[in-house]
Design a protein around this motif. Structure first.
Motif, short mmCIF file in Angstrom:
data_model
loop_
_atom_site.label_atom_id
_atom_site.label_comp_id
_atom_site.label_asym_id
_atom_site.label_seq_id
_atom_site.Cartn_x
_atom_site.Cartn_y
_atom_site.Cartn_z
N LEU A 1 -34.48 -20.48 16.31
CA LEU A 1 -33.02 -20.88 16.35
C LEU A 1 -32.59 -21.75 15.21
CD1 LEU A 1 -30.99 -21.85 19.55
CD2 LEU A 1 -31.16 -23.39 17.53
N CYS B 1 -39.07 -22.99 14.20
CA CYS B 1 -38.06 -22.57 15.45
C CYS B 1 -37.28 -21.43 15.20
CB CYS B 1 -37.65 -23.58 16.35
SG CYS B 1 -36.03 -23.32 17.02
N CYS C 1 -41.45 -24.55 18.83
CA CYS C 1 -40.82 -25.66 19.22
C CYS C 1 -41.96 -26.41 20.00
CB CYS C 1 -39.57 -25.13 20.34
SG CYS C 1 -39.13 -26.49 21.23
N PHE D 1 -39.53 -20.94 22.08
CA PHE D 1 -39.60 -20.19 20.39
C PHE D 1 -40.95 -20.88 19.70
CE2 PHE D 1 -34.82 -20.26 20.92
CZ PHE D 1 -34.70 -18.83 21.54
N GLN E 1 -36.81 -29.95 13.77
CA GLN E 1 -36.30 -28.97 13.34
C GLN E 1 -34.87 -29.10 12.60
OE1 GLN E 1 -38.45 -25.87 13.59
NE2 GLN E 1 -39.94 -26.66 14.87
N LYS E 2 -34.05 -29.68 13.79
CA LYS E 2 -32.79 -29.58 13.40
C LYS E 2 -32.45 -30.73 12.37
CE LYS E 2 -30.97 -27.16 17.05
NZ LYS E 2 -30.19 -27.16 18.27
N SER F 1 -36.40 -22.98 25.56
CA SER F 1 -35.43 -22.87 24.55
C SER F 1 -34.31 -22.09 24.88
CB SER F 1 -36.50 -22.00 23.58
OG SER F 1 -37.82 -22.85 23.08
N PRO F 2 -33.27 -22.18 24.19
CA PRO F 2 -32.31 -21.45 24.94
C PRO F 2 -31.86 -20.21 24.24
CG PRO F 2 -31.64 -22.98 23.06
CD PRO F 2 -33.30 -23.31 23.14
N LEU G 1 -41.74 -29.31 21.40
CA LEU G 1 -41.21 -30.04 22.45
C LEU G 1 -41.31 -29.41 23.80
CD1 LEU G 1 -38.15 -31.65 20.41
CD2 LEU G 1 -40.11 -32.74 21.28
N TYR G 2 -40.61 -28.18 23.77
CA TYR G 2 -40.48 -27.46 24.99
C TYR G 2 -41.81 -26.93 25.20
CZ TYR G 2 -35.69 -26.98 25.48
OH TYR G 2 -34.23 -27.42 25.72
N CYS H 1 -34.29 -32.78 17.39
CA CYS H 1 -35.63 -32.49 17.24
C CYS H 1 -35.83 -32.41 15.72
CB CYS H 1 -35.99 -30.97 17.75
SG CYS H 1 -34.89 -29.55 17.29
S1 SF4 Z 1 -35.37 -28.30 20.53
FE1 SF4 Z 1 -36.90 -26.64 20.28
S2 SF4 Z 1 -35.89 -24.72 20.59
FE2 SF4 Z 1 -34.28 -26.48 20.40
S3 SF4 Z 1 -33.80 -26.11 18.25
FE3 SF4 Z 1 -35.53 -27.87 18.54
S4 SF4 Z 1 -37.25 -26.51 18.00
FE4 SF4 Z 1 -35.57 -25.00 18.40
#
Ligand code: SF4
Ligand code: SF4
Ligand code: SF4
Ligand code: SF4
Lengths: 326, 422, 271
Positions: free
Chosen positions: B106, B104, B368, B365, B136-137, B275-276, B370-371, B134
């Motif tokens: 972001l 992603c 991502c 994005f 990625q984070k 996605s934001p 999840l979205y 998530c």
């Molecule tokens: S939830 Fe999706 S858009 Fe938000 S940081 Fe995680 S991967 Fe990126």
């Protein structure tokens, strides 16, 4: 009219409730001084007859007496007495629904005071897990059933058992903290004893003392601890759907933010998580309306009387109450 | 040798970032009749991004990587919350060194920014709080730790529906509180937390005023401005932000009274979700409004989801206030990292009604999941109620602008045609 | 007599259609877009007008569409190619009302459009950034096979036996794949058929995502390619309608919209 509505919705229900409870307590406990007998014998709350100066009587007391009759007399004059008593109780209850608990019951009020005291000391409340909670919920129905059966059992032989002795008269009252706690407010400590006159009485009043202890400690650690066990509450709940005062929810507007659940003294989770029911009063609910005051969504929760909204959740009201605190 | 190369990369990345920010701001300001009170926000972004993103705050700064971090506690501990989520393509490219090509934008841009500007950030950020939301984070958190940041992983349950999950989260927040106090050396008190809650609740009250103005049709404010306001909340001084937003609200109130509006009276009203959008990546909302639509509402974590809900507590004592703060971050959360996320669908539906929405634009994005995975159920929900949904997969680059604008215009044209036929 | 003009500035070709008051195509032309595409478009329009002996003032309304739509300043209105394509297909006469799905293959992209009961855009999707499954892919293939693009259809029809398999969707890799297939002794015919199937398969999958309904209307330049049409019929397992001049459907749609807009404006003035 709109102004008034807004003022009411912006108001702090808890403060109002505190004063109202004080007033109701005075009336129900000391009303006798002023020769007030309010609703006589059929109060749907613990206005205990063991308080000499009371201004009304808890319905459970006459109910237990009236039930002490042979079933064959059910359709005679005594039966009619039972029926009219019950109808009076029902009429009074239906008027305010479970708000009797939140606004008028002296025993409920005492518990709220104890909570205030604890809060003053900065001592934290305890919580218990959901399983314990859901198990505890049922105790009040058991107590209610016992209350009815024991009263009937003195004049009838139930389930092939012998008739019970007269010592079981108003047996529930013997263990009710209303009998022991409320007279204390008139300086009467005479109920704080164990009655050794018979075996049954010894056990019952002994239990009563234990319950009294439990009442105080329970209320200190857990808001409205006794209410979760109260047979009056069980009796009320059976008829709650007929109440004229209602607590309503519009699930479409609910964000499940949980604020209402957060502030609920008796921990009713459905108030936040139930999105289907429109009539949201649960058996432990005392209609204190704290949940309404903590809900930030316009018209999501509201109290209505005869279908007319009396107190409604509004964004403005919410931020008024939750914004400027310290 | 190595450091020299890094310095050059840093210089060019920051240059590209400033260019990007400048271009985005130009586009944002290039609309007729911008509210005067927006000037504060335009200037704020210009001044901040001219010097490459500011960390000029006094005191300890706590970087946060998600809206799940309870900022009341940070404030109560005497520190400054600073949301790090980054929206710049330049940093996204820098982050590509650490994260997969299909990650992603972001998350990657945030890592990239913290890599490029590490000399300042490492020193100024007392802690970087990464909620384990998530994938990625979560993994980005590990990368940042390797880079030498003081990373705190805030544990989050993956569902919010049981009481166990709630308690798990409350305990996690309690641990976080202890860690914060340890870091700042300041005890959180009933008073300091009360003050922090008052401040943030006031911010939310003002945010909701803006939110409510966006319900008015014909519109009184563009979505791009609303998004910029909430983006400023990421890093701006809270009190100053609050004052600026209050001014904006007062101006909009007057506007609404006078019956003034922005854009076309019949502009298609769009609900933006997914996605934001984070400055300067306001690409899609901008394209929408440049093409004559109005982004009337948003359900994204860089705006509404960040600022809508307020804390409600019962007893003025830490033992009740801290769990109340925790509840505020879990119970109403509609982020797709939560399993059984019906609340998001309900929320969107409710918003579509309240804001008289004509169409939904759903941004994801690339990377991502999840979205993306929630997109289908949401599209289906709205298909039943006759509101079309445009699904756009994108990233921070501008390469796809041409394609996106074709899609967006076609979408808006079909909405207009539908409205006309009604 | 009033005329209405639709002009579709695509990535490779600019298509211009003039319709008359009855909404029939009066004239059309196609010119390469080139790099000076504003100039080329203006010249093409002027040439067309000259040829048809139509005066500039007789054109009631111009609608531009396609990637270059915004740069054609002479237009009274711009519209996205998706809306224009739907309008063109709806009014083309060819099997109108019997199809609900449009597949368009352009120079640089491909689109799938779903129509509602009244023939308006209900839903659409486009391929992503790369050129796979577009006109450009076909051009590349023809060049590598050393044949002309418009011969591809004939080669396909002549092919017997099993089509060669093309795995890559990326233009660059497909290029080397084609070269090695030739070196490996596959016939041109088999390779051409393989290319067509690979495109048809790719686009069908894209279409599957939004759900195909009824017959399929196929337009854009590559729809002239009979082999590609046949592959689509096989892959989609549906009847395919191809208009007479599929490359101008979008421009025609723009002209249709121009006429509608002209009428709407007229009403406004009369009121
Ligand atoms: S939830 Fe999706 S858009 Fe938000 S940081 Fe995680 S991967 Fe990126
Ligand atoms: S539930 Fe509580 S408040 Fe209600 S009657 Fe019983 S003791 Fe009183
Ligand atoms: S549900 Fe509401 S009214 Fe009922 S007890 Fe809880 S807070 Fe009070
Ligand atoms: S406070 Fe209101 S919106 Fe929040 S969960 Fe309760 S009823 Fe729903």
């Amino acid at each position: 009219m709109k102004r008034l509505r807004q003022a009411i919705n912006n108001s702090d229900i808890s403060r109002f409730r505190f004063h109202f409870q004080l007033f109701a307590f005075g009336l129900l406990i000391y009303g006798g001084y002023l020769a007030i007998d309010f609703g006589s014998n059929y109060i749907p709350a613990f206005a205990c007859p063991f308080v000499e100066t009371r201004g009304g009587t808890c319905y459970l007391y006459p109910l237990q007496h009236q039930l002490n009759m042979p079933l064959s007399q059910l359709f005679s004059g005594r039966g009619i007495g039972l029926l009219t008593g019950f109808i009076t109780f029902l009429l009074m209850f239906v008027l305010f629904n479970k708000a009797w608990c939140g606004f008028a019951c002296p025993l409920g009020t005492v518990q709220d005071w104890i909570t205030k005291l604890r809060n003053r000391f900065g001592i934290r409340y305890s919580t218990y897990s959901e399983t314990v909670f859901s198990r505890q919920k049922n105790i009040k129905y058991v107590l209610l059933a016992l209350l009815l059966l024991l009263s009937l059992g003195m004049s009838n032989s139930l389930f092939g058992m012998q008739k019970l002795s007269g010592d079981f008269s108003t047996s529930y009252c013997m263990i009710c903290p209303g009998r022991t706690v409320l007279p204390l407010f008139t300086g009467d400590m005479s109920q704080l004893v164990i009655d050794f006159s018979s075996k049954t009485k010894t056990v019952l009043t002994g239990l009563g003392m234990a319950v009294t202890g439990l009442f105080f400690t329970g209320a200190f650690v857990k808001k409205r601890f006794f209410c979760l066990l109260c047979p009056m509450s069980a009796l009320q709940y059976i008829f709650s759907k007929a109440g004229l005062l209602r607590l309503k929810k519009d699930g479409m507007k609910c964000t499940r933010c949980g604020n209402c659940y957060r502030v609920c003294d008796v921990g009713i989770r459905e108030i936040a998580d139930d999105l289907e029911s429109t009539m949201i009063v649960q058996d432990d609910c005392m209609m204190c309306l704290k949940c309404v005051s903590a809900c930030p969504e316009e018209g999501c929760l509201k109290a209505t009387f005869l279908g007319l909204p009396v107190y409604e959740a509004t964004e403005q009201g919410f931020f008024k109450r939750m914004g400027g605190r310290s | 040798m190595h450091t020299e190369r890094f310095e050059r990369v840093k210089k060019s990345t920051n240059l590209h970032f400033t260019m990007e920010a400048d271009e985005a701001l130009r586009k944002i300001e290039d609309f007729p009749s911008n509210p005067g009170a927006m000037g504060y926000f335009y200037d704020l972004f210009r001044s901040v991004y001219a010097n490459g993103g500011s960390l000029t705050h006094k005191g300890t700064i706590i970087g946060t990587m998600c809206v799940q971090v309870p900022e009341e506690l940070i404030l109560a501990a005497g520190a400054v919350p600073f949301r790090l989520c980054n929206g710049a393509h330049a940093f996204d490219q820098a982050g590509a060194e650490f994260m997969p090509a299909k990650a992603c934008s972001l998350a990657r841009a945030t890592v990239g920014m913290l890599h490029i500007n590490r000399s300042v950030h490492k020193e100024r950020l007392g802690m970087v709080v990464v909620p384990a939301t998530c994938d990625q984070k979560r993994k980005a958190g590990e990368l940042l730790r390797e880079m030498g940041y003081n990373v705190y992983i805030l544990e989050v349950p993956s569902s919010k529906n049981s009481e166990e999950a709630r308690h798990y989260w409350q305990n996690s927040v309690k641990r976080f509180t202890a860690e914060l106090q340890h870091l700042t050396g300041r005890k959180i008190t009933k008073k300091s937390l009360g003050t922090a809650i008052n401040l943030t609740n006031e911010a939310r009250r003002q945010f909701r005023r803006l939110y409510n103005f966006r319900k008015i049709s014909p519109p009184v404010v563009y979505g791009k401005d609303a998004l910029l306001v909430s983006n400023a909340y990421f890093f701006d001084d809270k009190e100053r932000w609050l004052q600026a937003l209050t001014d904006l609200n007062n101006e909009l109130e007057l506007k609404a009274l006078k019956g003034e509006s922005v854009g076309n009276r019949h502009a298609p009203r769009i609900l933006f979700t997914g996605s934001p959008p984070v400055f300067p990546h306001l690409k899609i909302p901008l394209l929408l409004e440049q093409s004559g639509a109005i982004v009337a509402a948003d359900e994204v974590c860089s705006s509404t989801r960040m600022l809508y809900d307020a804390v409600a507590y019962d007893e003025s004592a830490l033992y009740d206030m801290i769990p109340s703060v925790a509840d505020r971050y879990l119970k109403p959360c509609t982020c797709p990292f939560l399993v059984l996320n019906d609340d998001r669908r309900r929320r969107l539906k409710d918003m579509a009604g309240q804001f008289a929405i004509d169409g939904i634009v759903y941004q994801i994005f690339s990377g991502c999941h999840l979205y993306e995975m929630e997109q289908r159920t949401i599209a289906k929900t709205f298909a039943d109620s006759g509101i079309p949904l445009l699904f756009l997969e994108t990233d921070y680059s501008q390469e796809d602008t041409g394609q996106l604008s074709t899609r967006i215009e076609a979408f808006l044209e079909s909405i207009k045609a539908r409205k006309r036929r009604k | 007599m009033k005329y209405f003009c639709g002009i579709d500035i695509g990535s490779t070709a600019t298509k211009i259609v003039l319709t008359d008051e009855e909404g029939k195509i009066a004239a059309h032309t196609t010119a390469p877009t080139g790099s000076h595409f504003h100039k080329n478009a203006v010249e093409a329009l002027e040439a067309l007008l000259c040829r048809q002996q139509i005066k500039r003032q007789d054109i009631g309304y111009i609608v531009s569409t396609g990637y270059g739509r915004k740069l054609f300043k002479e237009a009274d209105e711009t519209i996205s190619e998706i809306t224009a394509n739907a309008a063109g297909a709806r009014n083309s006469g060819e099997g109108a009302g019997t199809f609900r799905t449009i597949i368009n293959i352009g120079g640089q992209d491909s689109k799938i459009i779903l129509l509602d009961d009244e023939g308006h855009v209900k839903h659409f999707t486009m391929n992503d950034k790369c050129a796979a499954g577009t006109g450009r892919f076909l051009e590349m293939a023809a060049r590598n096979l050393e044949i002309e693009v418009d011969e591809l259809g004939d080669y396909h029809m002549k092919s017997t036996g099993v089509p060669a398999t093309i795995n890559s969707t990326c233009t660059v890799f497909a290029e080397s794949e084609i070269i090695s297939l030739m070196a490996g002794g596959h016939s041109r015919e088999a390779i051409v058929a393989g290319i067509h199937y690979s495109i048809a398969r790719r686009i069908s999958r894209l279409a599957g995502k939004i759900g195909i309904e009824d017959k399929v209307f196929f337009d854009g330049g590559p729809a002239l390619n009979r082999g590609l049409v046949a592959s689509f019929e096989d892959e989609l397992m549906r009847e395919i309608v191809v208009p007479e001049t599929p490359q101008i459907t979008t421009a025609f749609g723009a002209a249709v919209i121009a006429q509608e807009a002209f009428a709407a404006e007229g009403e406004k003035i009369n009121v």
